[in-house]
Motif scaffolding. Structure first.
Motif, PDB file in Angstrom:
ATOM      1  N   GLU A 134       2.664   5.524  54.040  1.00  0.00           N
ATOM      2  CA  GLU A 134       1.250   5.714  54.371  1.00  0.00           C
ATOM      3  C   GLU A 134       0.562   4.369  54.610  1.00  0.00           C
ATOM      4  O   GLU A 134      -0.314   4.264  55.472  1.00  0.00           O
ATOM      5  N   SER A 135       0.981   3.339  53.863  1.00  0.00           N
ATOM      6  CA  SER A 135       0.348   2.034  54.032  1.00  0.00           C
ATOM      7  C   SER A 135       0.667   1.421  55.396  1.00  0.00           C
ATOM      8  O   SER A 135      -0.043   0.514  55.840  1.00  0.00           O
ATOM      9  N   LEU A 162      -2.390   3.207  58.328  1.00  0.00           N
ATOM     10  CA  LEU A 162      -3.671   3.307  57.634  1.00  0.00           C
ATOM     11  C   LEU A 162      -4.548   4.376  58.267  1.00  0.00           C
ATOM     12  O   LEU A 162      -4.642   4.503  59.489  1.00  0.00           O
ATOM     13  N   TRP A 217      -8.038   7.428  57.127  1.00  0.00           N
ATOM     14  CA  TRP A 217      -9.094   7.805  56.186  1.00  0.00           C
ATOM     15  C   TRP A 217      -8.524   8.509  54.965  1.00  0.00           C
ATOM     16  O   TRP A 217      -9.141   8.506  53.896  1.00  0.00           O
ATOM     17  N   PRO A 250      -7.229   7.554  50.489  1.00  0.00           N
ATOM     18  CA  PRO A 250      -6.537   6.418  51.107  1.00  0.00           C
ATOM     19  C   PRO A 250      -6.297   5.189  50.233  1.00  0.00           C
ATOM     20  O   PRO A 250      -5.565   4.288  50.646  1.00  0.00           O
ATOM     21  N   LEU A 251      -6.890   5.077  49.046  1.00  0.00           N
ATOM     22  CA  LEU A 251      -6.899   3.799  48.348  1.00  0.00           C
ATOM     23  C   LEU A 251      -5.503   3.303  47.984  1.00  0.00           C
ATOM     24  O   LEU A 251      -5.225   2.099  48.071  1.00  0.00           O
ATOM     25  N   TRP A 256      -4.060   1.735  50.992  1.00  0.00           N
ATOM     26  CA  TRP A 256      -4.777   0.498  51.311  1.00  0.00           C
ATOM     27  C   TRP A 256      -4.332  -0.652  50.398  1.00  0.00           C
ATOM     28  O   TRP A 256      -4.159  -1.776  50.852  1.00  0.00           O
ATOM     29  N   LEU A 257      -4.158  -0.366  49.116  1.00  0.00           N
ATOM     30  CA  LEU A 257      -3.738  -1.409  48.179  1.00  0.00           C
ATOM     31  C   LEU A 257      -2.323  -1.892  48.478  1.00  0.00           C
ATOM     32  O   LEU A 257      -2.031  -3.096  48.394  1.00  0.00           O
ATOM     33  N   HIS A 285      -0.876  -1.825  51.393  1.00  0.00           N
ATOM     34  CA  HIS A 285      -0.977  -2.594  52.633  1.00  0.00           C
ATOM     35  C   HIS A 285      -1.473  -4.009  52.337  1.00  0.00           C
ATOM     36  O   HIS A 285      -0.913  -4.995  52.847  1.00  0.00           O
ATOM     37  N   LEU A 286      -2.496  -4.127  51.503  1.00  0.00           N
ATOM     38  CA  LEU A 286      -3.006  -5.436  51.113  1.00  0.00           C
ATOM     39  C   LEU A 286      -1.926  -6.251  50.412  1.00  0.00           C
ATOM     40  O   LEU A 286      -1.741  -7.442  50.695  1.00  0.00           O
ATOM     41  N   GLN A 329       0.672  -7.471  52.879  1.00  0.00           N
ATOM     42  CA  GLN A 329       0.121  -8.464  53.795  1.00  0.00           C
ATOM     43  C   GLN A 329       0.092  -9.849  53.157  1.00  0.00           C
ATOM     44  O   GLN A 329       0.320 -10.857  53.835  1.00  0.00           O
TER      45      GLN A 329
END
Length: 518
Positions: free
Chosen positions: A28-29, A32, A34, A41-42, A45-46, A48-49, A52
């Motif tokens: 899922e990351s 990305l 909604w 999504p959090l 998102w975490l 993915h961060l 990165q």
């Protein structure tokens, strides 16, 4: 104690293979959005961060969750210090580190980490907002609740706890006309917005899964063992102390701050989750549901024990509760540490506690990489967990499809696979007749479901030919590799299901006990 536990968590997080759900969150990351069919999504998102900033790998995926999980004991310290005094704060922090569910938080990239962090942040902010009525505290309350909504659908529980507090207590009812309260609700509503958008885009797939598909909504008596599950998860003596603290807090609620907040917030989680558990999901792990209800009780427990400090029996009981909880925490860390390494995991192969969801993925990824190099083709897994793990091990370099396994529906991932066009219909539509490498996790399903699924696989690959079987950990993990072609249509390729090659191969391997050839 915090430094030692954090070091252990770092070592485990950097070496333990992801299990299927974690790997799917990683997928899922990479896309990305909604929200997703299983979660807001959090979590994605975490992850993915994390990747990165730290690169692909288990540590890159998990370090944001380690930070959030490590912040929770400090929020407990702050909450207890604000509620009572500095001594209670440090004691509550130590209890939080010893509590297995809380101290281990952040080792895995799971939505419960930001959810628990958001709940504790909101609780601390509410404590200060009710005491000082500063706009900044109300804003932090809204931010904490927004984090909860971004993390999980179970954010509804802290909202319910707050509603009960604002209805049942005099100082709570006084806030309905407070502008700060409505500022907090507006900020919390912003956190709900992505969840609403994603469900609108997916025609309510997330709500349907969380509220309907995963729950039977009928009484099942086996859920009456929930207190025993909680006692094992918290360790029995500490669990008994926490229940006693909840009762004492309820008896003191009319004294006002902070007993009304502690009593209502903790009992909402403990009692309502118990009631829901009698009718809701009975197939998945649920011992962590009530964790956020125990955290405020950790703040009150040292204060309630002070009048009994000179009683030798009480001191011994409390000390034993802390020691057993710490030993439980240590045991959990040792278990995860053993699961992180094949040699030590093999020592658990003959036990019911074998960590099957954490092992075997590296070996299957290495084998898939080798076979794709020899015989290029479309990589297909027989369920979403295996597909996600292969995708993670191969760093997303090749697309991985998942067959329409019952597990995909059970875990709410089938709609998401269809959106990504990584499901079985997309496979046949995009790659009809192309070479296909099929990887089968022969142990993924329950025994009563396994045979029918394996028989059906011959309808899902044309002209299958066995390549290799990985028989790992004394047969506790078994992966089979087949080469063939993608069928243009579903079904109709195998006339006699009893002659299905894949089913016969799996049955022979199971009967032999160990057949690790290639």
């Amino acid at each position: 104690m915090f430094a030692a536990l954090t070091l252990v968590k770092l070592l485990i997080a950097a070496s333990l293979s992801p299990f299927g759900d974690e790997a799917f969150y990683w997928q899922e990351s990479r896309r990305l959005a909604w929200g997703y069919s299983d979660l807001p999504p959090l979590t994605a998102w975490l992850i993915h961060l994390g990747e990165q900033l730290a690169g692909h790998g288990v540590f890159g995926m998990r370090w944001p969750f380690l930070l959030l999980g490590s912040a929770v004991p400090w929020l407990v310290v702050a909450f207890a210090r604000r509620s009572f005094d500095e001594r209670a704060g440090w004691q509550a922090g130590l209890l939080c580190l010893a509590l297995p569910l809380a101290g281990s938080l952040g080792v895995l990239a799971l939505p419960d980490v930001p959810l628990t962090f958001g709940i504790m942040l909101a609780l601390f902010a509410l404590l200060q907002a009710l005491e000082r009525d500063r706009r900044r505290d109300w804003l932090w309350l809204g931010i904490g609740l927004a984090v909860c909504w971004l993390a999980h659908y179970r954010a509804a529980m802290p909202m319910l706890a707050g509603l009960l507090l604002f209805v049942l207590t005099p100082r709570g009812r006084a806030q309905w006309c407070n502008k700060g309260f409505w500022l907090a609700m507006a900020v919390a509503g912003a956190g709900l917005l992505p969840l609403l958008i994603s469900n609108w885009q997916q025609h309510g797939a997330g709500v349907v899964f969380q509220l309907v598909e995963r729950n039977p909504w009928r009484f099942h008596a086996d859920a009456l063992v929930q207190p025993l599950e909680q006692a094992l998860a918290c360790t029995p003596l500490l669990y008994a102390l926490l229940l006693w603290t909840a009762w004492q807090s309820w008896c003191r609620r009319k004294e006002g701050a902070p007993w009304d907040l502690i009593a209502i917030s903790s009992l909402t989680f403990v009692l309502i989750y118990f009631g829901l558990g009698l009718f809701a999901d009975d197939l998945r792990f649920r011992a962590h549901w009530a964790l956020s209800g125990y955290l405020p009780l950790l703040a009150a427990l040292p204060v309630l024990l002070r009048p009994y400090a000179k009683r030798r029996g009480w001191r011994a009981f409390v000390l034993a509760g802390f020691v057993f909880a710490a030993l439980g925490q240590l045991g959990g860390m040792v278990y995860l540490g053993m699961a992180a390494h094949s040699e030590s995991a093999r020592m658990l192969a003959g036990l019911k506690i074998f960590p099957s969801r954490f092992v075997g993925w590296r070996e299957s990824g290495d084998a898939a990489r080798a076979w794709l190099a020899k015989q290029p083709g479309v990589l297909v897994a027989d369920n979403f967990m295996l597909a996600a793990e292969l995708d993670f091990q191969l760093d997303g370099r090749v697309p991985v499809y998942a067959l329409d396994n019952p597990l995909n529906v059970k875990h709410g991932r089938a709609p998401q696979l269809a959106i990504w066009r990584r499901d079985e219909p997309a496979l046949r539509e995009v790659h009809p007749g192309e070479p296909m490498l099929l990887v089968v996790d022969e142990m993924a399903l329950r025994l009563r479901e396994r045979s029918d699924w394996l028989r059906s696989l011959c309808d899902r690959i044309d002209s299958p030919r066995p390549l290799q079987r990985l028989d790992l950990f004394d047969g506790r993990r078994r992966m089979a590799f087949y080469v063939g072609r993608v069928p243009a249509v579903a079904g109709g390729l195998e006339e006699d299901a009893g002659q299905c090659l894949i089913w016969r191969q799996a049955s022979m391997a199971a009967a032999a006990g160990s057949d690790s050839g290639s």
